[in-house]
Design an enzyme around this catalytic site. Structure first.
Site, short mmCIF file in Angstrom:
data_model
loop_
_atom_site.label_atom_id
_atom_site.label_comp_id
_atom_site.label_asym_id
_atom_site.label_seq_id
_atom_site.Cartn_x
_atom_site.Cartn_y
_atom_site.Cartn_z
N ARG A 172 7.38 -70.79 9.87
CA ARG A 172 6.24 -71.14 10.76
C ARG A 172 6.21 -72.13 11.37
O ARG A 172 5.16 -72.67 11.87
CB ARG A 172 4.77 -70.63 10.26
CG ARG A 172 4.86 -68.98 9.72
CD ARG A 172 3.54 -68.53 9.59
NE ARG A 172 3.63 -67.24 9.32
CZ ARG A 172 3.61 -66.66 8.20
NH1 ARG A 172 3.52 -67.41 6.99
NH2 ARG A 172 3.59 -65.17 7.97
N LYS A 209 9.12 -76.84 26.27
CA LYS A 209 9.87 -75.57 26.34
C LYS A 209 10.97 -75.49 25.22
O LYS A 209 11.88 -76.35 25.12
CB LYS A 209 10.34 -75.35 27.70
CG LYS A 209 9.18 -74.72 28.62
CD LYS A 209 10.08 -74.54 29.92
CE LYS A 209 8.93 -73.89 31.02
NZ LYS A 209 9.76 -73.58 32.37
N GLU A 216 18.67 -81.79 38.56
CA GLU A 216 17.27 -81.80 38.09
C GLU A 216 16.55 -82.90 39.00
O GLU A 216 15.36 -82.75 39.07
CB GLU A 216 17.09 -81.67 36.61
CG GLU A 216 17.86 -80.63 35.91
CD GLU A 216 17.01 -79.34 36.15
OE1 GLU A 216 15.88 -79.08 37.08
OE2 GLU A 216 17.60 -78.18 35.85
N LYS A 250 8.08 -85.17 35.39
CA LYS A 250 8.02 -84.02 34.78
C LYS A 250 6.71 -84.31 33.83
O LYS A 250 6.12 -83.29 33.72
CB LYS A 250 9.12 -83.87 33.80
CG LYS A 250 9.06 -82.83 32.94
CD LYS A 250 10.34 -81.87 32.89
CE LYS A 250 9.88 -80.56 31.98
NZ LYS A 250 10.86 -79.82 31.48
N GLU A 271 2.72 -73.56 32.39
CA GLU A 271 3.27 -73.16 33.71
C GLU A 271 2.26 -71.84 34.26
O GLU A 271 2.92 -70.68 34.58
CB GLU A 271 4.60 -72.37 33.55
CG GLU A 271 5.46 -72.31 34.85
CD GLU A 271 7.10 -72.20 34.39
OE1 GLU A 271 7.41 -73.02 33.75
OE2 GLU A 271 7.61 -71.10 34.73
N ARG A 311 3.22 -76.37 37.16
CA ARG A 311 4.60 -76.35 36.64
C ARG A 311 5.64 -75.44 37.19
O ARG A 311 7.00 -75.72 37.01
CB ARG A 311 4.61 -76.03 35.26
CG ARG A 311 5.66 -76.64 34.26
CD ARG A 311 5.68 -76.41 32.90
NE ARG A 311 6.80 -76.71 32.11
CZ ARG A 311 6.83 -77.12 30.70
NH1 ARG A 311 5.70 -77.23 30.11
NH2 ARG A 311 8.10 -77.59 30.27
N ASN A 351 10.54 -75.10 38.78
CA ASN A 351 11.63 -74.04 39.06
C ASN A 351 12.31 -74.08 40.54
O ASN A 351 12.95 -73.09 40.66
CB ASN A 351 11.07 -72.67 38.52
CG ASN A 351 10.65 -72.64 37.29
OD1 ASN A 351 11.43 -72.72 36.33
ND2 ASN A 351 9.34 -72.25 36.92
N HIS A 371 15.51 -72.60 40.86
CA HIS A 371 16.01 -72.05 39.55
C HIS A 371 15.98 -70.50 39.78
O HIS A 371 16.67 -69.88 39.01
CB HIS A 371 15.24 -72.32 38.23
CG HIS A 371 15.41 -73.82 38.06
ND1 HIS A 371 15.51 -74.94 38.91
CD2 HIS A 371 16.06 -74.32 36.52
CE1 HIS A 371 15.90 -76.14 38.11
NE2 HIS A 371 15.95 -75.52 36.85
N HIS A 418 19.40 -69.72 38.33
CA HIS A 418 19.58 -68.94 36.96
C HIS A 418 20.24 -67.45 37.33
O HIS A 418 21.27 -67.15 36.40
CB HIS A 418 18.32 -68.62 36.63
CG HIS A 418 17.56 -69.74 35.64
ND1 HIS A 418 16.26 -69.88 35.14
CD2 HIS A 418 18.18 -70.76 34.95
CE1 HIS A 418 16.03 -71.02 34.50
NE2 HIS A 418 17.32 -71.63 34.39
N HIS A 442 24.76 -75.69 34.12
CA HIS A 442 23.55 -75.33 34.72
C HIS A 442 23.17 -75.99 36.00
O HIS A 442 22.60 -75.41 36.94
CB HIS A 442 22.35 -75.64 33.62
CG HIS A 442 20.92 -75.39 33.82
ND1 HIS A 442 20.55 -74.45 34.00
CD2 HIS A 442 19.96 -76.61 34.07
CE1 HIS A 442 19.13 -74.30 34.53
NE2 HIS A 442 18.95 -75.81 34.57
N1 GLY Z 1 12.83 -76.98 33.08
C1 GLY Z 1 11.52 -76.57 33.68
C2 GLY Z 1 10.22 -76.76 32.71
O1 GLY Z 1 10.45 -77.37 31.82
O2 GLY Z 1 9.32 -76.35 33.25
#
Ligand code: GLY
Length: 352
Positions: free
Chosen positions: A115, A137, A179, A214, A224, A228, A232, A235, A239, A256
């Protein structure tokens, strides 16, 4: 370099970072320390890292195979089993020493083992320094669908030491640049000028400014729900292209950042068609990407398959694919709908 404060943790840099790391380990009185590496970070980064760690606590290394194709539940299961066999208890610490796959997956494994145990991110690639290791994330892929399984979970601290970048090849550095371009286009265009006239001396300030951007975004919108989503940019299509290339037997997988770079050209084109980004600025994005990255062949036969991956994008709500687009540089619009025809036009714009 001054540390950056996030919600519950700090991002520390270099010498000060190792001091903070040792303080943190001493303060928390961890029972054991586990260091997650892949064969690359084991060979190139671990020998530099270990002499900086001053502790009597038991240290064990868990090594996994490098590559996005290993960012999956099977690898997690291997790490959980290793932790169990090595008798990791709830007061153990996991240090992730590696690129985005290691920091994302390590954070996920730590946050779910018994946990949740503490983890510390030590990113060793440009991409993981400026993006993956910061912001909480964590996660893994489901098949080739990127980051479908995961949770928001903050590390105890992040330690950024740009010396690790010396172990990387140019392709890896360029992948991270994508990025930084994203931060430049969406939040601070001055970064783009720095990238255009890039030299190695600028890397520290590019990294620091990217992490600041960031962090500002994540502090305002950690889960997000709104802002946030700008992280993206590029992306949504990026992606889908990355997954398609990863899945394809005929195509060589893309890094990536290489996929995201294509995504930013496509999404800039879409912005110029739906919003007010000018054709000149759209062209500027394309020229910058073409200058930094090798051209990737995307042919008409690929379009339908690439589009099929979009239905799994994590920003989709009730089947609607949501894009982040640009009204202008540093001026964005969230949750934009885009037709398939326009997406295809954007592939043609990239390829032309
Ligand atoms: N890589 C995008 C974010 O961390 O929101």
């Amino acid at each position: 370099m001054e540390s950056i404060k996030s919600s519950t943790y700090f991002v520390h840099f270099k010498e000060n970072g190792y001091k903070e790391l040792n303080n943190c380990i001493a303060d928390k009185k961890y029972s054991s320390i586990f260091i997650l590496v892949d064969e690359n970070s084991m060979e190139h980064c671990y020998p530099k890292f270990m002499p900086q760690l001053h502790t009597d606590i038991r240290i064990e290394v868990i090594e996994i195979e490098s590559g996005e194709e290993h960012k999956n539940l099977e690898t997690c299961s291997g790490i959980w089993h290793a932790l169990t066999e090595l008798e990791a208890d709830r007061n153990s610490l996991l240090i992730t020493l590696g690129g985005g796959v290691i920091t994302d997956m390590g954070g996920f494994v730590a946050s779910t083992y018994k946990r949740g145990i503490n983890f510390i991110n030590i990113p060793t690639t440009l991409l993981s320094m400026v993006d993956a290791s910061v912001g909480g994330k964590t996660g893994i892929d489901l098949g080739t669908l990127k980051n479908q399984i995961g949770l928001f979970s903050n590390p105890q601290m992040v330690l950024v030491d740009d010396d690790y970048l010396m172990t990387l090849n140019e392709r890896e550095i360029r992948s991270g640049m994508a990025e930084i371009i994203k931060y430049g286009l969406t939040r601070d265009f001055k970064l783009i000028d720095q990238i255009k006239y890039f030299n190695n001396l600028k890397i520290k300030s590019l990294i620091k400014r990217s992490i600041q951007i960031k962090n500002e975004v994540v502090l305002e919108d950690p889960k997000e729900k709104g802002l946030r989503k700008i992280l993206n940019f590029g992306h949504t299509i990026g992606h889908a292209i990355e997954s398609y290339f990863l899945d394809s037997n005929e195509k060589e997988s893309l890094k990536h950042g290489e996929a995201i770079a294509i995504g930013m050209v496509c999404e800039s084109y879409i912005s110029s068609q739906l919003l007010s980004l000018t054709p000149e600025k759209t062209q500027e994005v394309k020229e910058l990407i073409n200058f930094l990255f090798d051209k990737v062949i995307i042919s008409k036969e690929d379009y339908a398959s690439i589009l099929s991956y979009l239905k799994h994008d994590k920003k989709n709500i009730a089947g609607k694919i949501n894009f982040v687009l640009l009204n202008d540089f540093e001026d964005f619009q969230l949750d934009c709908s885009v037709t398939k025809e326009l997406m295809i036009e954007s592939f043609e714009y990239y390829s032309a």
